[in-house]
Design a protein around this motif. Structure first.
Motif, short mmCIF file in Angstrom:
data_model
loop_
_atom_site.label_atom_id
_atom_site.label_comp_id
_atom_site.label_asym_id
_atom_site.label_seq_id
_atom_site.Cartn_x
_atom_site.Cartn_y
_atom_site.Cartn_z
N PHE A 153 45.75 38.82 47.45
CA PHE A 153 46.07 37.44 48.27
C PHE A 153 47.39 37.02 48.09
O PHE A 153 47.79 36.78 46.74
N SER A 154 47.85 36.54 48.94
CA SER A 154 49.33 35.85 48.83
C SER A 154 49.31 35.27 50.38
O SER A 154 49.28 35.50 51.54
N ALA A 155 49.70 33.85 50.03
CA ALA A 155 49.90 32.86 51.37
C ALA A 155 48.64 33.06 52.15
O ALA A 155 49.07 33.04 53.47
N ASN A 156 47.56 32.94 51.85
CA ASN A 156 46.38 32.83 52.58
C ASN A 156 46.17 34.02 53.44
O ASN A 156 45.21 34.09 54.35
N VAL A 184 53.14 47.02 40.77
CA VAL A 184 52.68 46.93 42.21
C VAL A 184 51.97 45.78 42.50
O VAL A 184 52.34 45.21 43.79
N LEU A 185 50.73 45.34 41.69
CA LEU A 185 50.09 44.10 42.16
C LEU A 185 50.89 42.90 42.09
O LEU A 185 50.69 41.79 42.78
N SER A 186 51.96 42.91 41.03
CA SER A 186 52.61 41.69 40.90
C SER A 186 53.46 41.38 41.99
O SER A 186 53.80 40.30 42.33
N ARG A 187 54.11 42.42 42.44
CA ARG A 187 54.98 42.28 43.60
C ARG A 187 54.24 41.89 44.70
O ARG A 187 54.60 40.96 45.54
N ILE A 243 29.91 44.60 44.34
CA ILE A 243 30.41 43.32 43.48
C ILE A 243 31.61 43.28 44.16
O ILE A 243 32.62 44.05 44.11
N ILE A 244 31.93 41.98 44.22
CA ILE A 244 33.31 41.39 44.56
C ILE A 244 33.45 40.24 43.45
O ILE A 244 32.80 39.37 43.32
N PHE A 245 34.88 40.42 42.80
CA PHE A 245 35.12 39.42 41.67
C PHE A 245 36.58 39.06 41.92
O PHE A 245 37.44 39.73 42.01
N ALA A 246 36.72 37.83 41.69
CA ALA A 246 38.10 37.35 41.34
C ALA A 246 38.41 36.97 40.15
O ALA A 246 37.61 36.56 39.18
N SER A 247 39.62 37.33 39.73
CA SER A 247 40.03 37.24 38.32
C SER A 247 41.65 37.01 38.22
O SER A 247 42.27 37.71 38.73
N PRO A 248 42.03 36.00 37.37
CA PRO A 248 43.41 35.98 37.18
C PRO A 248 43.91 37.00 36.25
O PRO A 248 45.42 37.36 36.09
N ASP A 249 43.14 37.62 35.69
CA ASP A 249 43.57 38.73 34.61
C ASP A 249 43.73 39.91 35.41
O ASP A 249 42.66 40.74 35.69
N LEU A 250 44.97 40.54 35.54
CA LEU A 250 45.20 41.98 36.33
C LEU A 250 44.59 43.11 35.50
O LEU A 250 44.35 44.12 35.96
N ASP A 251 44.45 42.74 34.37
CA ASP A 251 44.02 44.02 33.29
C ASP A 251 42.78 44.17 33.90
O ASP A 251 42.26 45.22 33.86
N GLU A 252 42.03 42.99 33.69
CA GLU A 252 40.57 43.34 34.17
C GLU A 252 40.27 43.84 35.39
O GLU A 252 39.56 44.53 35.71
N VAL A 253 41.10 43.28 36.49
CA VAL A 253 40.97 43.59 37.85
C VAL A 253 41.38 45.12 37.89
O VAL A 253 40.30 46.21 38.43
N MET A 254 42.49 45.71 37.21
CA MET A 254 42.56 47.19 37.27
C MET A 254 41.50 47.99 36.62
O MET A 254 41.06 49.20 37.02
N ARG A 255 41.20 47.51 35.36
CA ARG A 255 40.04 48.05 34.80
C ARG A 255 38.69 48.29 35.18
O ARG A 255 38.25 49.48 35.31
N GLU A 256 38.14 47.29 36.00
CA GLU A 256 37.01 47.26 36.46
C GLU A 256 36.78 47.54 37.58
O GLU A 256 35.49 47.97 38.24
N GLY A 285 54.31 38.15 47.10
CA GLY A 285 54.60 38.06 48.44
C GLY A 285 55.72 39.28 48.80
O GLY A 285 56.50 39.16 49.86
N GLN A 286 55.99 40.11 47.92
CA GLN A 286 57.04 41.21 47.99
C GLN A 286 56.55 42.43 48.74
O GLN A 286 57.22 43.46 48.50
N VAL A 287 55.27 42.60 49.38
CA VAL A 287 55.11 43.80 50.14
C VAL A 287 54.44 43.37 51.14
O VAL A 287 54.44 42.18 51.66
#
Length: 488
Positions: A455-458, A473-476, A435-448, A480-482
């Motif tokens: 992804f940042s800048a393509n 870590v994900l927010s940074r 399963i591959i899924f995109a979500s704007p909800d970081l809590d859902e991404v980390m949980r599931e 684009g801070q990593v």
């Protein structure tokens, strides 16, 4: 003061609303919450004249009003931001902004658009095509169009579903600004954190009836008990499954154009993995999913499913090997005027004839399994957004090897979201699927997810096991801070 008094609505045998009452004062944000199918969207569509009520009355500033349709509602100063964008993707931002206006003065409209966008800190360019905008930007444009049209009662139906955290912050600031000007905002949501942050009062619907009215400060457990027959259990950690043999391979793949293009992508998705995609809208997640689905051809490099070329049009969206569930349910995922049964017939491989009874038992089983609040012969456009999402999930064939999804729990309440992921994880057991899924909800991404791609800048700037991830870590990475840490 806006008052809805004893509102009833029937769809055939289905009693969607029964004696519903709601009042909202000027200069306030009033929340409307309830589980999927509780009647929230139907009630708001009655207010805008999009749906005709069976009984009851609407009063605005003490006067009884009868919106015969959205145009009548706008003339009364009532405007609604629907879950699905109601715009023209082929037209420009400016052309959408002035669509439906009585006069035609593009120069003056351009000035009004620029002023409103500046006032609300929205970054919209008049000559951009709406089809190139993110969901959040299309939502911002629709909000400005309603304000320009004179709306003083603004209804927002699940407005934060499918938009980034940054766009949510911009939207919340806009709603507070509207409240300060004396507007009445009705916020339809299943997210209690939004109710806490924004609302002065809240009305709770269950099974088409008002079961609670509350003023801030709100007690979340109290609201949950009102929303559901049974209080949802506290969430525990989701078990993470180790990756099996390779299933999907990106080998120096390039695709897309503009801000959503991907270049030189190389990674492997293993059987049994649940891969969550995170990032600001338009950073490449959608291109990645469409490449994986075979809906977009790589301009160079390869995308292989178990060694087979994944070229465009080789598989339909609802195929046997791969399924792609888009974020835009009614435009890309479903046929609005077809029934639930007809969707299940179309999704069944090898079925050639559409008879009155074809697919009826399969549809009834899917309705029961996925908790869809609707009937087999009901047009899907009459379902709530959350139940449309449940229908999409129910259409996934049993032997699917690769499930690709944008915002899989979009518009779902907490009960439905948890049951949806339970059903999805069962798909991985013994089937060698991923399963591959995109979500704007970081809590859902980390949980599931068992693995997270940021992804940042393509480009993919972070490829990390979910157990090692954190919001910080994900927010940074999203901003684009990593450095790029793509798996070989």
């Amino acid at each position: 003061m806006l008052e809805l008094i004893n509102i009833d609505k029937r769809f055939g045998r289905l009693q969607a609303l029964c004696g519903v009452g709601l009042s909202a004062r000027e200069g306030t944000i009033h929340g409307l919450i309830g589980e999927n199918g509780a009647g929230k969207s139907t009630l708001m569509k009655v207010l805008t004249g999009f749906v005709r009520m069976t009984g009851g009355e609407i009063r605005l500033r003490g006067n009884r009003v009868h919106p015969g349709g959205p145009r009548d509602a706008m003339a009364l100063g009532i405007g609604m931001l629907y879950q699905e964008p109601l715009d023209f993707p082929q037209l420009s931002v400016l052309e959408n902004f002035i669509a439906g206006q009585a006069g035609y003065d593009p120069a003056a409209a351009r000035q009004r658009l620029a002023r409103l966008a500046r006032d609300f800190s929205f970054h919209l360019r008049a000559d951009d095509l709406v089809g190139d905008l993110t969901v959040g930007e299309r939502q911002q444009l629709e909000l400005l169009r309603l304000i320009d049209g004179g709306a003083r009662v603004l209804i927002l139906d699940e407005p934060t579903t499918g938009i980034s955290a940054q766009q949510q912050e911009m939207l919340f600031a806009a709603l507070r600004r509207l409240k300060a000007t004396g507007a009445t905002v009705l916020l339809v949501s299943h997210k209690l954190e939004e109710i806490d942050l924004l609302c002065d009062e809240v009305t709770v619907l269950r099974h088409g009836q008002v079961v609670a009215r509350r003023s801030r400060p709100f007690d979340r457990d109290d609201l949950l008990r009102a929303m559901f027959d049974v209080l949802p259990e506290r969430e525990g950690a989701t078990p993470k499954v180790a990756a099996g043999p390779p299933l999907l391979i990106f080998d120096r793949a390039c695709a897309g154009s503009g801000r959503s293009a991907l270049a030189g992508l190389s990674l492997t998705i293993g059987r049994g993995e649940i891969v969550g995609l995170a990032g600001i809208d338009g950073s490449g997640q959608n291109t990645f999913l469409k490449l994986a689905a075979g809906l977009l051809a790589p301009t160079s490099g390869e995308v292989r499913l178990e060694g087979e070329d994944c070229g465009p049009i080789r598989r339909p969206t609802l195929g046997v090997d791969t399924v792609y569930l888009p974020a835009d349910r009614l435009t890309e995922g479903l046929f609005p005027q077809l029934s639930l049964r007809e969707h299940h017939v179309l999704a069944t491989p090898g079925r050639a004839l559409l008879t009155p009874s074809a697919g009826l038992e399969d549809t009834r089983r899917a309705i029961a399994m996925h908790g869809i609040k609707g009937e087999a012969q009901q047009p899907v456009q009459d379902l709530s957004g959350g139940n449309q999402q449940r229908l999409l999930l129910s259409l996934i064939p049993e032997k699917t090897r690769l499930i690709l999804m944008e915002n899989p729990t979009r518009g779902l309440d907490v009960h439905s979201a948890r049951s949806t992921w339970t059903l999805l994880r069962r798909r991985l057991e013994g089937q060698g699927a991923a399963i591959i899924f995109a979500s704007p909800d970081l809590d859902e991404v980390m949980r599931e997810a068992s693995r997270i791609l940021v992804f940042s800048a393509n480009r993919v700037v972070l490829d990390i096991p979910a157990r090692e991830a954190s919001s910080q870590v994900l927010s940074r990475a999203i901003t684009g801070q990593v450095d790029a840490l793509v798996a070989p």
